[in-house]
Motif scaffolding. Structure first.
Motif, PDB file in Angstrom:
ATOM      1  N   ILE A  34       0.838  -1.202   0.000  1.00 59.50           N
ATOM      2  CA  ILE A  34       0.000   0.000   0.000  1.00 59.50           C
ATOM      3  C   ILE A  34       0.874   1.254   0.000  1.00 59.50           C
ATOM      4  N   ALA A  35       1.955   1.225   0.785  1.00 66.05           N
ATOM      5  CA  ALA A  35       2.861   2.378   0.823  1.00 66.05           C
ATOM      6  C   ALA A  35       3.500   2.610  -0.542  1.00 66.05           C
ATOM      7  N   GLN A  36       3.794   1.541  -1.242  1.00 61.95           N
ATOM      8  CA  GLN A  36       4.365   1.676  -2.582  1.00 61.95           C
ATOM      9  C   GLN A  36       3.397   2.382  -3.527  1.00 61.95           C
ATOM     10  N   LEU A  37       2.106   2.079  -3.400  1.00 57.64           N
ATOM     11  CA  LEU A  37       1.104   2.766  -4.207  1.00 57.64           C
ATOM     12  C   LEU A  37       0.977   4.237  -3.798  1.00 57.64           C
ATOM     13  N   LEU A  38       1.060   4.504  -2.498  1.00 59.69           N
ATOM     14  CA  LEU A  38       0.936   5.882  -2.024  1.00 59.69           C
ATOM     15  C   LEU A  38       2.046   6.767  -2.570  1.00 59.69           C
ATOM     16  N   HIS A  39       3.241   6.228  -2.689  1.00 65.42           N
ATOM     17  CA  HIS A  39       4.383   7.022  -3.146  1.00 65.42           C
ATOM     18  C   HIS A  39       4.557   6.961  -4.661  1.00 65.42           C
ATOM     19  N   ASN A  40       3.652   6.278  -5.356  1.00 68.98           N
ATOM     20  CA  ASN A  40       3.757   6.172  -6.806  1.00 68.98           C
ATOM     21  C   ASN A  40       3.203   7.433  -7.456  1.00 68.98           C
ATOM     22  N   VAL A  41       3.903   7.947  -8.434  1.00 69.55           N
ATOM     23  CA  VAL A  41       3.523   9.215  -9.069  1.00 69.55           C
ATOM     24  C   VAL A  41       2.596   9.026 -10.260  1.00 69.55           C
ATOM     25  N   TYR A  42       2.260   7.793 -10.570  1.00 77.30           N
ATOM     26  CA  TYR A  42       1.549   7.530 -11.816  1.00 77.30           C
ATOM     27  C   TYR A  42       0.037   7.391 -11.640  1.00 77.30           C
ATOM     28  N   TRP A  43      -0.536   7.976 -10.596  1.00 76.85           N
ATOM     29  CA  TRP A  43      -1.994   7.952 -10.486  1.00 76.85           C
ATOM     30  C   TRP A  43      -2.461   9.042  -9.534  1.00 76.85           C
ATOM     31  N   SER A  44      -3.689   9.465  -9.739  1.00 82.82           N
ATOM     32  CA  SER A  44      -4.332  10.500  -8.941  1.00 82.82           C
ATOM     33  C   SER A  44      -3.488  11.783  -8.914  1.00 82.82           C
ATOM     34  N   SER A  45      -3.725  12.635  -7.908  1.00 80.54           N
ATOM     35  CA  SER A  45      -2.992  13.909  -7.799  1.00 80.54           C
ATOM     36  C   SER A  45      -1.699  13.687  -7.031  1.00 80.54           C
ATOM     37  N   SER A  46      -0.795  12.979  -7.655  1.00 81.52           N
ATOM     38  CA  SER A  46       0.423  12.555  -6.962  1.00 81.52           C
ATOM     39  C   SER A  46       1.363  13.707  -6.659  1.00 81.52           C
ATOM     40  N   LEU A  47       1.336  14.765  -7.441  1.00 83.34           N
ATOM     41  CA  LEU A  47       2.240  15.885  -7.210  1.00 83.34           C
ATOM     42  C   LEU A  47       1.692  16.842  -6.163  1.00 83.34           C
ATOM     43  N   ARG A  48       0.419  17.205  -6.280  1.00 85.09           N
ATOM     44  CA  ARG A  48      -0.162  18.150  -5.327  1.00 85.09           C
ATOM     45  C   ARG A  48      -0.313  17.547  -3.937  1.00 85.09           C
ATOM     46  N   GLU A  49      -0.548  16.245  -3.849  1.00 88.22           N
ATOM     47  CA  GLU A  49      -0.785  15.605  -2.557  1.00 88.22           C
ATOM     48  C   GLU A  49       0.392  14.745  -2.111  1.00 88.22           C
ATOM     49  N   ASN A  50       1.551  15.020  -2.654  1.00 90.85           N
ATOM     50  CA  ASN A  50       2.715  14.178  -2.360  1.00 90.85           C
ATOM     51  C   ASN A  50       3.076  14.203  -0.882  1.00 90.85           C
ATOM     52  N   ASP A  51       3.162  15.405  -0.289  1.00 85.77           N
ATOM     53  CA  ASP A  51       3.535  15.515   1.128  1.00 85.77           C
ATOM     54  C   ASP A  51       2.480  14.872   2.026  1.00 85.77           C
ATOM     55  N   ALA A  52       1.208  15.094   1.699  1.00 87.05           N
ATOM     56  CA  ALA A  52       0.141  14.515   2.511  1.00 87.05           C
ATOM     57  C   ALA A  52       0.150  12.995   2.414  1.00 87.05           C
ATOM     58  N   ARG A  53       0.501  12.458   1.267  1.00 87.88           N
ATOM     59  CA  ARG A  53       0.603  10.995   1.124  1.00 87.88           C
ATOM     60  C   ARG A  53       1.709  10.437   2.015  1.00 87.88           C
ATOM     61  N   ALA A  54       2.826  11.145   2.078  1.00 91.25           N
ATOM     62  CA  ALA A  54       3.924  10.698   2.940  1.00 91.25           C
ATOM     63  C   ALA A  54       3.498  10.705   4.409  1.00 91.25           C
ATOM     64  N   LYS A  55       2.743  11.737   4.825  1.00 91.86           N
ATOM     65  CA  LYS A  55       2.252  11.789   6.207  1.00 91.86           C
ATOM     66  C   LYS A  55       1.250  10.668   6.468  1.00 91.86           C
ATOM     67  N   LEU A  56       0.444  10.348   5.453  1.00 95.09           N
ATOM     68  CA  LEU A  56      -0.503   9.242   5.613  1.00 95.09           C
ATOM     69  C   LEU A  56       0.237   7.927   5.802  1.00 95.09           C
ATOM     70  N   ASP A  57       1.333   7.735   5.064  1.00 94.66           N
ATOM     71  CA  ASP A  57       2.131   6.522   5.221  1.00 94.66           C
ATOM     72  C   ASP A  57       2.692   6.430   6.636  1.00 94.66           C
ATOM     73  N   ALA A  58       3.222   7.535   7.154  1.00 93.48           N
ATOM     74  CA  ALA A  58       3.765   7.538   8.520  1.00 93.48           C
ATOM     75  C   ALA A  58       2.676   7.240   9.543  1.00 93.48           C
ATOM     76  N   ARG A  59       1.487   7.812   9.345  1.00 86.94           N
ATOM     77  CA  ARG A  59       0.393   7.562  10.277  1.00 86.94           C
ATOM     78  C   ARG A  59      -0.109   6.131  10.170  1.00 86.94           C
ATOM     79  N   MET A  60      -0.114   5.576   8.962  1.00 85.70           N
ATOM     80  CA  MET A  60      -0.555   4.200   8.775  1.00 85.70           C
ATOM     81  C   MET A  60       0.398   3.224   9.464  1.00 85.70           C
ATOM     82  N   ARG A  61       1.690   3.495   9.395  1.00 83.36           N
ATOM     83  CA  ARG A  61       2.668   2.642  10.072  1.00 83.36           C
ATOM     84  C   ARG A  61       2.438   2.610  11.576  1.00 83.36           C
ATOM     85  N   GLN A  62       1.959   3.727  12.110  1.00 79.72           N
ATOM     86  CA  GLN A  62       1.781   3.836  13.555  1.00 79.72           C
ATOM     87  C   GLN A  62       0.438   3.270  14.023  1.00 79.72           C
TER      88      GLN A  62
END
Length: 368
Positions: A34-62
């Motif tokens: 799932i984290a690999q999909l979150l950090h993938n740039v080839y779908w959805s608004s990957s550039l505008r929401e890049n930082d928020a996706r990284a925070k979501l990954d950190a929160r998901m790990r916790q």
């Protein structure tokens, strides 16, 4: 690479296959996928929401277990987008929900033609390919993927109606079998080739690497389905060391005559183990001096510039400002002694290492 690579290994195609597996997989999915999909740039608004996706990954790990179902991830994502500490991921939430809606509406057995159409729709609702402009190689990869979807249609007379997971499995296998080699307007300056490959045009120079005795000549590999003595008597490929030596000599002679300048090199060590050169290199004279190492981009720009360059020594962190408090106590001193860089990241930048997801209680929660 002159022979190309499997289509499935390209990032943009790997993203498409990963999205399809995520949508139709009913079992729990590892957080790493799932984290690999979150950090993938080839779908959805990957550039505008890049930082928020990284925070979501950190929160998901916790907050989440080591593996979770796609529906639980949707619930977690919806919860992360609400409340006081909401993450700005409206497009990710909308596109993921749209993907799951397509999967929910098409969860039964269907023909390969129907699945090809459904998969195309699923990728469209996730805005597969991402926000940025795709390159020529990526465009060719997308066209090749469309051709693979057409190959999936040809399986209809053979397999009939199949499940979504079976269709995704077949599609993934077709992508692995498809060798992708992008078209080029001109001949590449450098080609990475295998020992058995040949170039259609004369080469300026060849560099043959890895010429160690445990690699070249190749080691003997008998066919386990045939008697070994028959293979040796008939001199089948890989049957004996004599056959392998003759094979390596033939390749060796061809390589020597393939370019005006041919360089052979071998590794000195593999970790702590010393390596020996291939016996086929014993008659080749050694270079009088080591070859020059290519300049970095910065060095090339510095040499081409007519201005004087200013060199900045930045191996020291900025001084602590007046009134600035750096906490940490003895932990700061310990971190500084072990690794000054990590001490700066942790106590000056407040950077923290991402947590490792676990099932149940982790070591800190269990205690000693």
């Amino acid at each position: 690479f002159s022979l190309g690579v499997p289509l499935s290994s390209l990032p943009i195609i790997s993203a498409a296959l990963g999205l399809l597996r995520f949508a139709w997989q009913r079992q729990a999915i590892l957080q790493a996928e799932i984290a690999q999909l979150l950090h993938n740039v080839y779908w959805s608004s990957s550039l505008r929401e890049n930082d928020a996706r990284a925070k979501l990954d950190a929160r998901m790990r916790q907050d989440c277990p080591l593996s979770l179902t796609s529906h639980r991830f949707i619930s977690f994502l919806h919860h992360a987008c609400e409340g006081e500490y909401a993450l700005g991921l409206p497009d990710l939430l909308a596109d993921t929900k749209a993907l799951m809606d397509v999967a929910q509406d098409n969860g039964r057995f269907a023909s390969p033609a129907q699945w090809a159409e459904t998969f195309t729709t699923a990728l469209e609702v996730t805005r597969w390919q991402g926000e940025r402009s795709i390159s020529s190689h990526e465009y060719q990869a997308i066209e090749s993927f469309k051709n693979v979807l057409q190959q999936l249609l040809s399986l209809a007379p053979l397999i009939g109606k199949i499940s979504a997971n079976e269709a995704i499995k077949r599609l993934t296998q077709l992508c692995k079998n498809k060798i992708f080699q992008p078209e080029r307007k001109s001949q590449p300056a450098i080609q990475v080739m295998g020992m058995l490959e040949t170039s259609a045009e004369p080469l300026d120079a060849i560099w043959v690497m890895g010429m160690n005795d445990h690699v070249w000549p190749p080691i003997t590999r008998h066919n386990s389905l045939l008697p070994a003595h028959i293979q040796r008597n008939t001199k089948t490929p890989n049957a004996s060391s004599e056959v392998q030596m003759a094979f390596a000599l033939a390749i060796h002679e061809r390589l020597i005559k393939s370019a005006a300048q041919v360089t052979f090199s071998s590794a000195e060590k593999d970790g702590e183990r010393k390596l020996r050169t291939s016996p086929l290199m014993h008659g080749i004279p050694e270079l009088a001096s080591k070859p020059e190492i290519s300049l970095t981009l910065a060095e090339s720009l510095a040499q081409a510039s007519t201005r004087d360059w200013q060199w900045l020594d930045d191996n020291q962190a900025p001084p602590v400002k007046p009134g600035e408090h750096v906490g940490g106590g003895t932990g700061l001193l310990k971190a500084q002694a072990i690794c000054p860089a990590w001490a700066f990241y942790q106590y000056r930048l407040n950077a923290k290492r991402l947590g490792e997801p676990v099932n149940g209680l982790d070591v800190m929660e269990r205690g000693s």
